[in-house]
Design a protein around this motif. Structure first.
Motif, PDB file in Angstrom:
ATOM      1  N   THR A 171     -27.568  35.603   7.069  1.00 24.27           N
ATOM      2  CA  THR A 171     -26.760  37.192   7.045  1.00 24.27           C
ATOM      3  C   THR A 171     -26.195  37.232   5.797  1.00 24.27           C
ATOM      4  O   THR A 171     -25.640  36.452   5.212  1.00 24.27           O
ATOM      5  CB  THR A 171     -25.875  37.093   8.168  1.00 24.27           C
ATOM      6  N   ILE A 172     -26.315  38.392   5.157  1.00 23.05           N
ATOM      7  CA  ILE A 172     -25.479  38.710   3.869  1.00 23.05           C
ATOM      8  C   ILE A 172     -24.070  38.954   4.375  1.00 23.05           C
ATOM      9  O   ILE A 172     -23.668  39.765   5.202  1.00 23.05           O
ATOM     10  CB  ILE A 172     -26.085  40.270   3.183  1.00 23.05           C
ATOM     11  N   ILE A 173     -23.320  38.251   3.658  1.00 22.13           N
ATOM     12  CA  ILE A 173     -21.844  38.604   3.837  1.00 22.13           C
ATOM     13  C   ILE A 173     -21.157  39.040   2.392  1.00 22.13           C
ATOM     14  O   ILE A 173     -20.027  39.560   2.783  1.00 22.13           O
ATOM     15  CB  ILE A 173     -21.149  37.163   4.459  1.00 22.13           C
ATOM     16  N   MET A 174     -21.540  39.033   1.384  1.00 25.54           N
ATOM     17  CA  MET A 174     -20.983  39.510   0.230  1.00 25.54           C
ATOM     18  C   MET A 174     -22.000  39.873  -0.567  1.00 25.54           C
ATOM     19  O   MET A 174     -23.030  39.318  -0.792  1.00 25.54           O
ATOM     20  CB  MET A 174     -20.003  38.587  -0.444  1.00 25.54           C
ATOM     21  N   THR A 175     -21.870  40.951  -1.316  1.00 26.51           N
ATOM     22  CA  THR A 175     -22.825  41.373  -2.477  1.00 26.51           C
ATOM     23  C   THR A 175     -22.246  40.949  -3.780  1.00 26.51           C
ATOM     24  O   THR A 175     -20.984  40.484  -3.776  1.00 26.51           O
ATOM     25  CB  THR A 175     -23.039  42.745  -2.550  1.00 26.51           C
ATOM     26  N   ASN A 176     -22.951  40.686  -4.866  1.00 25.64           N
ATOM     27  CA  ASN A 176     -22.669  40.016  -6.001  1.00 25.64           C
ATOM     28  C   ASN A 176     -22.196  40.907  -6.997  1.00 25.64           C
ATOM     29  O   ASN A 176     -23.186  41.941  -7.315  1.00 25.64           O
ATOM     30  CB  ASN A 176     -23.656  39.080  -6.456  1.00 25.64           C
ATOM     31  N   PRO A 177     -21.192  41.302  -7.550  1.00 22.33           N
ATOM     32  CA  PRO A 177     -20.853  42.440  -8.363  1.00 22.33           C
ATOM     33  C   PRO A 177     -21.617  42.194  -9.854  1.00 22.33           C
ATOM     34  O   PRO A 177     -21.806  43.309 -10.247  1.00 22.33           O
ATOM     35  CB  PRO A 177     -19.295  42.352  -8.666  1.00 22.33           C
ATOM     36  N   THR A 178     -22.063  40.898 -10.189  1.00 20.81           N
ATOM     37  CA  THR A 178     -22.712  40.824 -11.579  1.00 20.81           C
ATOM     38  C   THR A 178     -24.331  40.973 -11.079  1.00 20.81           C
ATOM     39  O   THR A 178     -25.157  41.175 -12.110  1.00 20.81           O
ATOM     40  CB  THR A 178     -22.552  39.583 -11.906  1.00 20.81           C
ATOM     41  N   ASP A 179     -24.620  41.081 -10.060  1.00 25.37           N
ATOM     42  CA  ASP A 179     -26.170  41.056  -9.519  1.00 25.37           C
ATOM     43  C   ASP A 179     -26.309  41.626  -8.252  1.00 25.37           C
ATOM     44  O   ASP A 179     -26.085  40.765  -7.235  1.00 25.37           O
ATOM     45  CB  ASP A 179     -26.861  39.824  -9.764  1.00 25.37           C
ATOM     46  N   PHE A 180     -26.178  42.905  -8.076  1.00 31.27           N
ATOM     47  CA  PHE A 180     -26.416  43.578  -6.665  1.00 31.27           C
ATOM     48  C   PHE A 180     -27.441  43.002  -5.747  1.00 31.27           C
ATOM     49  O   PHE A 180     -27.130  42.908  -4.638  1.00 31.27           O
ATOM     50  CB  PHE A 180     -26.548  44.993  -6.872  1.00 31.27           C
ATOM     51  N   PHE A 181     -28.386  42.681  -6.210  1.00 30.45           N
ATOM     52  CA  PHE A 181     -29.778  42.373  -5.691  1.00 30.45           C
ATOM     53  C   PHE A 181     -29.861  40.864  -5.140  1.00 30.45           C
ATOM     54  O   PHE A 181     -30.915  40.515  -4.555  1.00 30.45           O
ATOM     55  CB  PHE A 181     -30.856  42.814  -6.480  1.00 30.45           C
ATOM     56  N   ARG A 182     -28.910  40.053  -5.595  1.00 33.42           N
ATOM     57  CA  ARG A 182     -28.681  38.706  -5.146  1.00 33.42           C
ATOM     58  C   ARG A 182     -27.319  38.292  -4.424  1.00 33.42           C
ATOM     59  O   ARG A 182     -26.559  37.808  -5.270  1.00 33.42           O
ATOM     60  CB  ARG A 182     -29.162  37.902  -6.449  1.00 33.42           C
ATOM     61  N   PRO A 183     -27.412  38.700  -3.350  1.00 37.18           N
ATOM     62  CA  PRO A 183     -26.003  38.454  -2.582  1.00 37.18           C
ATOM     63  C   PRO A 183     -25.727  37.121  -2.064  1.00 37.18           C
ATOM     64  O   PRO A 183     -26.634  35.926  -2.155  1.00 37.18           O
ATOM     65  CB  PRO A 183     -26.142  39.578  -1.284  1.00 37.18           C
ATOM     66  N   LEU A 184     -24.611  37.022  -1.405  1.00 39.96           N
ATOM     67  CA  LEU A 184     -24.389  35.773  -0.777  1.00 39.96           C
ATOM     68  C   LEU A 184     -24.705  35.777   0.557  1.00 39.96           C
ATOM     69  O   LEU A 184     -24.400  36.703   1.242  1.00 39.96           O
ATOM     70  CB  LEU A 184     -22.558  35.472  -0.867  1.00 39.96           C
ATOM     71  N   ILE A 185     -25.456  34.667   1.151  1.00 36.08           N
ATOM     72  CA  ILE A 185     -25.929  34.685   2.325  1.00 36.08           C
ATOM     73  C   ILE A 185     -25.233  33.348   3.293  1.00 36.08           C
ATOM     74  O   ILE A 185     -25.052  32.356   2.817  1.00 36.08           O
ATOM     75  CB  ILE A 185     -27.669  34.422   2.387  1.00 36.08           C
ATOM     76  N   ASN A 186     -25.113  33.709   4.476  1.00 34.03           N
ATOM     77  CA  ASN A 186     -24.397  32.622   5.729  1.00 34.03           C
ATOM     78  C   ASN A 186     -25.901  32.187   6.158  1.00 34.03           C
ATOM     79  O   ASN A 186     -26.331  32.830   6.937  1.00 34.03           O
ATOM     80  CB  ASN A 186     -23.596  33.405   6.356  1.00 34.03           C
ATOM     81  N   ILE A 187     -26.115  30.961   6.053  1.00 35.42           N
ATOM     82  CA  ILE A 187     -27.219  30.342   6.613  1.00 35.42           C
ATOM     83  C   ILE A 187     -26.623  29.114   7.585  1.00 35.42           C
ATOM     84  O   ILE A 187     -26.159  28.129   6.743  1.00 35.42           O
ATOM     85  CB  ILE A 187     -28.255  29.787   5.833  1.00 35.42           C
ATOM     86  N   ASN A 188     -26.270  29.237   8.669  1.00 33.75           N
ATOM     87  CA  ASN A 188     -25.800  28.098   9.704  1.00 33.75           C
ATOM     88  C   ASN A 188     -24.408  27.608   9.058  1.00 33.75           C
ATOM     89  O   ASN A 188     -24.312  26.426   8.957  1.00 33.75           O
ATOM     90  CB  ASN A 188     -26.673  26.983   9.815  1.00 33.75           C
TER      91      ASN A 188
END
Length: 349
Positions: free
Chosen positions: A313-330
């Motif tokens: 699940t996407i939990i944050m977007t990355n302000p320096t690269d909108f298209f490579r966010p932070l993902i929560n996996i288990n």
């Protein structure tokens, strides 16, 4: 703590008032942010805000933010808008003319049902029709064009006109033979030249039927590109009507997220990345940036599949690269900006 707006999470609490660039107070200290608040901060180009310390570490962030499925009214209105454009195509194919009453009776109720929607990503994922690509695409482009206009601070009246222009942008395809329009393989040069004529046909139909030069011009110009690489007249820059430049962004986004006889649909986030690339030459950069900036917050809380087979699940977007966010996996957190070989392949509600 001070965080970038694109790192905000629903439930964050503002420590201090938030203002836009001209000093307008947008949100007061103590506000508990929802998705609409985050989107509004983005629309006003706010970069950083001061929030209260989060009650737990990032590892305890709720895995997903509730996302809203399209409601019954939205689904009904969407399907009615598709039926409306289908009827318009059939009337024109039978030698009839385009009537403004028919257009607005199908399009305007759909806009009324979605105009307060804050999560356009969920809306696009929820609204789907089994009708052919051209029909659904026309409705999507009308809807997206309306939202872009609103995000650009156009009046409601002007946004409706821009949305209607998007709804009618492909009406000239009614004069293209279905065998060419729906060909599953690569088009020949002659067939591609025939397809391109839909812009001229659309201009001709709208100008004669509705006597509306602006709507007609959008039908003519929506495939023109800022660098002159488009068609049919190879217009450049501001020689392309501003409405046409809006519809061009909506048109490309809708086309790329849709399945067609010769192309698999692409992921919604991937297409935003492609639009960003095209803004360096082909598309109006300001319009494209407005679209991307307002779409990105909608991806927080969405479930994703990754190219390495994992899901999260996407939990944050990355302000320096909108298209490579932070993902929560288990309950493990994967920063895609640090994993160049891993891509998001699918996004779901």
């Amino acid at each position: 703590m001070r965080v970038h707006v694109l790192q905000l999470i629903v439930g964050d609490k503002l420590n201090s008032d938030s203002y836009n660039s001209v000093g307008l107070n947008l949100l007061s200290a103590g506000t508990v942010l929802d998705a609409g608040d985050i989107s509004m901060l983005n629309r006003h180009s706010v970069d950083y805000v001061d929030i209260a310390p989060r009650s737990s570490e990032i590892e305890n962030v709720v895995e997903e933010t509730p996302s809203q499925q399209a409601n019954v009214l939205q689904v009904t209105s969407f399907n009615n808008a598709i039926a409306g454009i289908k009827e318009i195509f059939e009337t024109l194919q039978d030698g009839g003319s385009l009537r403004n009453e028919s257009v607005e009776s199908a399009f305007n109720p759909m806009i009324e049902s979605i105009q307060e929607e804050k999560d356009l990503v969920s809306l696009l994922l929820s609204l789907n029709s089994q009708d052919d690509y051209t029909l659904q695409h026309s409705v999507q482009v009308g809807m997206l064009s309306y939202f872009i206009a609103k995000w650009m601070n156009k009046s409601e009246k002007e946004a409706l006109v821009i949305g209607k222009a998007g709804y009618l942008h492909d009406v000239g395809k009614c004069r293209i033979h279905p065998d060419i329009l729906n060909k599953p393989g690569k088009l020949t040069r002659d067939e591609f030249e025939e397809i391109q004529k839909h812009t001229i046909h659309g201009y001709d139909i709208i100008r004669k039927s509705l006597k509306d030069d602006t709507l007609a011009l959008v039908a003519l110009q929506h495939h023109e590109r800022m660098d002159g690489s488009g068609y049919p007249l190879r217009k450049t820059g501001t020689d392309i009507h501003s409405y046409s430049r809006i519809i061009a962004v909506a048109d490309i986004y809708s086309a790329m997220i849709s399945s067609r006889v010769y192309q698999q649909r692409r992921d919604l986030l991937y297409v935003l990345k492609e639009l960003h690339r095209m803004s360096f030459g082909e598309l109006d950069p300001k319009i494209t940036q407005v679209f991307i900036r307002n779409m990105i917050p909608n991806f927080i809380g969405k479930k994703v599949s990754l190219s390495d087979g994992r899901e999260g699940t996407i939990i944050m977007t990355n302000p320096t690269d909108f298209f490579r966010p932070l993902i929560n996996i288990n309950n493990q957190f994967i920063d895609l900006s640090q994993l160049a070989h891993v891509e998001i392949t699918k996004i779901a509600i």
